[in-house]
Motif scaffolding. Structure first.
Motif: not given
Length: 175
Positions: A84, A99, A101-103, A164
């Motif tokens: 991240t 930001r 967000t595809n963690t 993402d």
């Protein structure tokens, strides 16, 4: 019965004397062997393999390239494990607003990328040492190993970054 083999090319089966005669060169006179009155003692057979060069520069360059690759791999692993933070840094540099967000996918592909870096370096080092042990020119193996490993890792890193929503929106709107 006809011969199925192709006809020989010019000079293919000619003796050296026949070749010289066909070129118009004088035919060399055979040299008579000197008469030997006494038997010679047996000598050691000639070796077919001469001493191979040590290639010190190749060994040093290979070791330096492997060491540099190891430092690169060791320093990349923490970044890939914390994917991240890596992706957000990449987004800042690329000018992507938002930001990462595809963690979940980032953690998975970051771990895969770290494993590929490790395996790629180990394979490269193993092939390099194997080649060095056989006294072959080896400096190119770490370079090719680094390129192949980096391309595969880069493809793995693209998957979560492009997946993402902020990055997809950035590229869909043209930046």
């Amino acid at each position: 019965m006809s011969d199925p083999r192709p006809q020989p090319q010019y000079g293919e089966y000619a003796t050296p004397e026949q070749q010289r005669a066909a070129m118009g060169l004088p035919v060399a006179e055979p040299v008579a062997a000197p008469a030997v009155d006494h038997p010679k003692p047996p000598t050691a057979p000639a070796t077919t393999v001469g001493p191979q060069p040590t290639r010190l520069a190749d060994r040093v360059l290979t070791a330096v390239l492997l060491a540099y690759g190891l430092v690169t791999v060791v320093s990349a692993i923490p970044q890939l494990v914390d994917f991240t933070a890596f992706a957000e840094t990449w987004m800042d540099v690329a000018g992507v607003d938002g930001r990462f967000t595809n963690t979940a996918q980032g953690a998975l592909w970051g771990g895969i990328s770290a494993a590929i870096f490790i395996v790629g370096w180990l394979l490269t080092a193993g092939l390099s040492w194997w080649s060095l042990a056989r006294r072959r020119v080896t400096w190119w193996i770490p370079l090719v190993g680094a390129i192949v490993t980096f391309v595969i890792v880069s493809l793995c890193l693209v998957v979560p970054i492009v997946g993402d929503p902020a990055v997809a929106r950035h590229f869909a709107t043209g930046g």
